[in-house]
Scaffold this motif. Structure first.
Motif, PDB file in Angstrom:
ATOM      1  N   LYS A 123       3.092   3.841  -2.773  1.00  0.00           N
ATOM      2  CA  LYS A 123       3.179   4.193  -4.192  1.00  0.00           C
ATOM      3  C   LYS A 123       4.313   5.192  -4.385  1.00  0.00           C
ATOM      4  CE  LYS A 123      -0.275   7.889  -3.749  1.00  0.00           C
ATOM      5  NZ  LYS A 123      -1.599   8.380  -4.199  1.00  0.00           N
ATOM      6  N   ASP A 153       0.823  -1.213   0.000  1.00  0.00           N
ATOM      7  CA  ASP A 153       0.000   0.000   0.000  1.00  0.00           C
ATOM      8  C   ASP A 153       0.855   1.261   0.000  1.00  0.00           C
ATOM      9  OD1 ASP A 153      -2.169  -1.598   0.009  1.00  0.00           O
ATOM     10  OD2 ASP A 153      -2.809  -1.175   2.072  1.00  0.00           O
ATOM     11  N   ASP A 160      -0.234   4.910   0.085  1.00  0.00           N
ATOM     12  CA  ASP A 160      -1.401   5.000  -0.786  1.00  0.00           C
ATOM     13  C   ASP A 160      -2.649   5.038   0.093  1.00  0.00           C
ATOM     14  OD1 ASP A 160      -3.315   4.885  -2.685  1.00  0.00           O
ATOM     15  OD2 ASP A 160      -2.575   3.065  -3.663  1.00  0.00           O
ATOM     16  N   SER A 215      -3.286   0.358 -13.559  1.00  0.00           N
ATOM     17  CA  SER A 215      -4.422   0.725 -12.708  1.00  0.00           C
ATOM     18  C   SER A 215      -5.705   0.114 -13.238  1.00  0.00           C
ATOM     19  CB  SER A 215      -4.555   2.252 -12.668  1.00  0.00           C
ATOM     20  OG  SER A 215      -4.794   2.754 -13.974  1.00  0.00           O
TER      21      SER A 215
END
Length: 596
Positions: free
Chosen positions: A489, A487, A558, A505
């Motif tokens: 980015k 989690d 994220d 994505s």
């Protein structure tokens, strides 16, 4: 009969003891008219001597009864008063007289007052005698000493303004309790303003009533050891004082070793060239009307050039006050300390602690025996600062810091209590906090807790680095957990806008069976050069504001993911704590955090 008799024939027929004195007065020997102190009743005729005859011989006698150079020395006589009515005394009256020789009375009984007011003598000795009328010797001047050894004295001894070149020796004497017609207690010994070239020995067997040497100037030391001093209450029941030596000046010291004091002992403003020793002494204050003990020993304002020995003291029942005292060295023991609330140390200054506890724990317990309310204050910081200063100079910096930290904690607690009651001054760092509402008042508790927990009020700024280390490890664990959940980015805007990241994505990474968008991106050749994530480096980079390791710019949680959302909010706290702890550490080292 001519009064006072000036010639031998004025006395008429001499008593047996007087005839013996006339014949032996020139021998220089002790003339024994009786073996022991005569009884007060059924007095043998063989020991009767008129007070006027003693006066006659003391003033030089006559050609046939001239006293020897060694003085007039009498043993075992009953010296009865034969003076006129209305005189200061009917007994031995030598007021304003120039005595030709020493006066020595051994085991004599003198029922009337001995009057030596403004007399000038060589030496006066009343040894083992019973002075039932007391002694009045205001402004007496002697070239030698004044001795009351082993004597028993009613009516007290009064020597204010006396000038004794030698010693004043009351060793073994007993001063019996005496009151006037109004029921007021009389002083056992009053010697205010007296000067001596030698020492003063008050090693009395028992002194019932106040012993006073206010403003006395001594060439030697004052010895009050192995004695018993008992104060008498006045007619109204008010507690008296046992020993008063206010403004005493001596080139040497004062010793009270192994003595017992029942009543207040005072030596306000005394100046001692030597030590004040109280080894094995016992101090018991009289109780006030409420039943509480009053002041046991008050030394306020004294200057002691040597050491203060307060060792192995048997009892201190009452207040022990050392306010504004200056002493070279302190020697004390835990068992000698008074009970809680009865120690006064405000502005007590000492150079070293030669004997006694040196650890912070013991000294904090010692300092906690004070009661600041005696000075209408919530807290007295000076005793803590003085103790810390001494310990630091003696090579105990850690103990000194511990005492200063305790001082800050107690002082801030007292200030919070004062502000909570509506008093006290708002500190500069909280000017926006209103002391009249709960938020403003609790602000002090919050801020003081922060300073105590992080840098110990500025005395241990390295504690902030300990907290930084803890949060570095906590942050590393949190960020490692979030990164393990994939989690995180990239923190670069260009990467997030690139086709490689965007292409992973919208669930595309799931089609090709990647665990996360991050794994999908890192699998591509274009991501091979992107710096790998390290939770320890990332935690340090985000926690420490004064360094940049590059990790913070490359990675960010994220917040659209579950673990990333928690890591994101912790990251904000992490950065805030890093700034706060770093600033507190710098402030502690630089002294910006006040230590007073």
């Amino acid at each position: 009969m001519v009064w006072p008799p000036r010639k031998l024939e004025d006395f008429g027929e001499l008593f047996q003891a007087e005839q013996k004195l006339r014949e032996g007065v020139g021998s220089g020997l002790l003339i024994e008219v009786g073996k022991n102190v005569p009884p007060t009743e059924n007095i043998p005729d063989a020991v009767l001597v008129r007070a006027s005859f003693i006066r006659f011989l003391a003033l030089g006698g006559c050609d046939n009864c001239r006293p020897h150079e060694k003085g007039l020395q009498i043993k075992g006589a009953f010296v009865f008063g034969d003076g006129p009515d209305g005189a200061v005394t009917k007994g031995i009256d030598l007021q304003n007289c120039e005595l030709a020789v020493d006066i020595v009375l051994v085991d004599c009984l003198v029922p009337d007052k001995v009057n030596l007011i403004a007399a000038r003598a060589k030496s006066v000795a009343m040894v083992g005698s019973f002075l039932r009328g007391g002694i009045q010797a205001d402004r007496l001047a002697t070239k030698g000493g004044f001795f009351l050894r082993e004597s028993r004295i009613f009516g007290g001894a009064s020597l204010p303004g006396a000038n004794i070149v030698g010693d004043l020796d009351c060793s073994g004497a007993t001063f019996e309790p005496t009151r006037n017609e109004q029921g007021e207690a009389l002083d056992a010994l009053s010697a205010d303003g007296m000067t001596t070239g030698g020492a003063v020995f008050l090693k009395v067997k028992k002194a019932s009533g106040t012993v006073r040497l206010v403003g006395a100037r001594l060439g030697g030391y004052l010895d009050c050891s192995e004695a018993e001093f008992v104060a008498l209450n006045d007619a109204k029941g008010t507690s008296g004082t046992a020993l008063v030596i206010d403004a005493l000046e001596t080139k040497h010291g004062v010793t009270m070793d192994r003595s017992s004091f029942s009543g207040e002992v005072r030596m306000l403003g005394a100046v001692l060239g030597g030590d004040l020793t109280c080894k094995g002494a016992s101090f018991t204050a009289n109780q006030d009307k409420s039943g509480k003990p009053g002041t046991a020993f008050i030394v306020d304002g004294a200057k002691i050039g040597g050491k203060l020995y307060f060792l192995d003291v048997k009892k201190v029942e009452g207040i022990f006050s050392l306010s504004q005292v200056e002493v070279g060295s302190l020697c004390d023991s835990r068992e000698s300390w008074p009970s809680a609330g009865n120690l006064v140390l405000n502005d007590f200054r000492y150079g070293t602690i030669l004997m006694g506890p040196l650890d912070a724990k013991s000294r904090i317990e010692w300092l906690a025996l004070q009661d600041a309310k005696r000075f209408e204050s919530d807290f007295l910081p000076q005793p803590y600062e003085q103790c810390a200063k001494v310990l630091r100079e003696m090579g105990h910096p850690a103990d000194a810091r511990a005492i200063l930290i305790e001082k800050e904690k107690l002082q801030r607690k007292a200030r919070r209590a004062s502000i909570w009651k509506g008093g006290g001054e708002l500190p500069r760092y909280a000017v926006l906090a209103n002391i009249y509402n709960p938020v403003g008042r609790f602000w002090h508790l919050f801020w003081d807790t922060i300073l105590n927990g992080t840098i110990k009020y500025g005395h241990q700024p390295l504690w902030a680095f300990g907290w930084l280390l803890d949060f570095w490890l906590i942050g590393a664990a949190v960020f490692a957990w979030a990164e393990g959940e994939r989690d995180f980015k990239p923190g670069s805007v260009s990467i997030l806008a690139s086709k490689e990241w965007v292409g992973c994505s919208d669930g595309e990474y799931k089609k090709i069976k990647y665990r996360s968008q991050l794994d999908c991106y890192l699998s591509q050749p274009e991501a091979a050069s992107y710096p790998p994530f390290n939770s320890f480096i990332y935690s340090a980079d985000t926690l420490l504001p004064i360094i940049s390791l590059g990790m913070e710019a490359n990675w960010v949680p994220d917040d659209k993911q579950w673990a990333g959302w928690w890591a994101w909010w912790y990251l904000i706290l992490h950065i805030i704590l890093g700034w706060a702890l770093s600033l507190l550490a710098v402030a502690g080292f630089s002294g910006l955090v006040k230590r007073d």
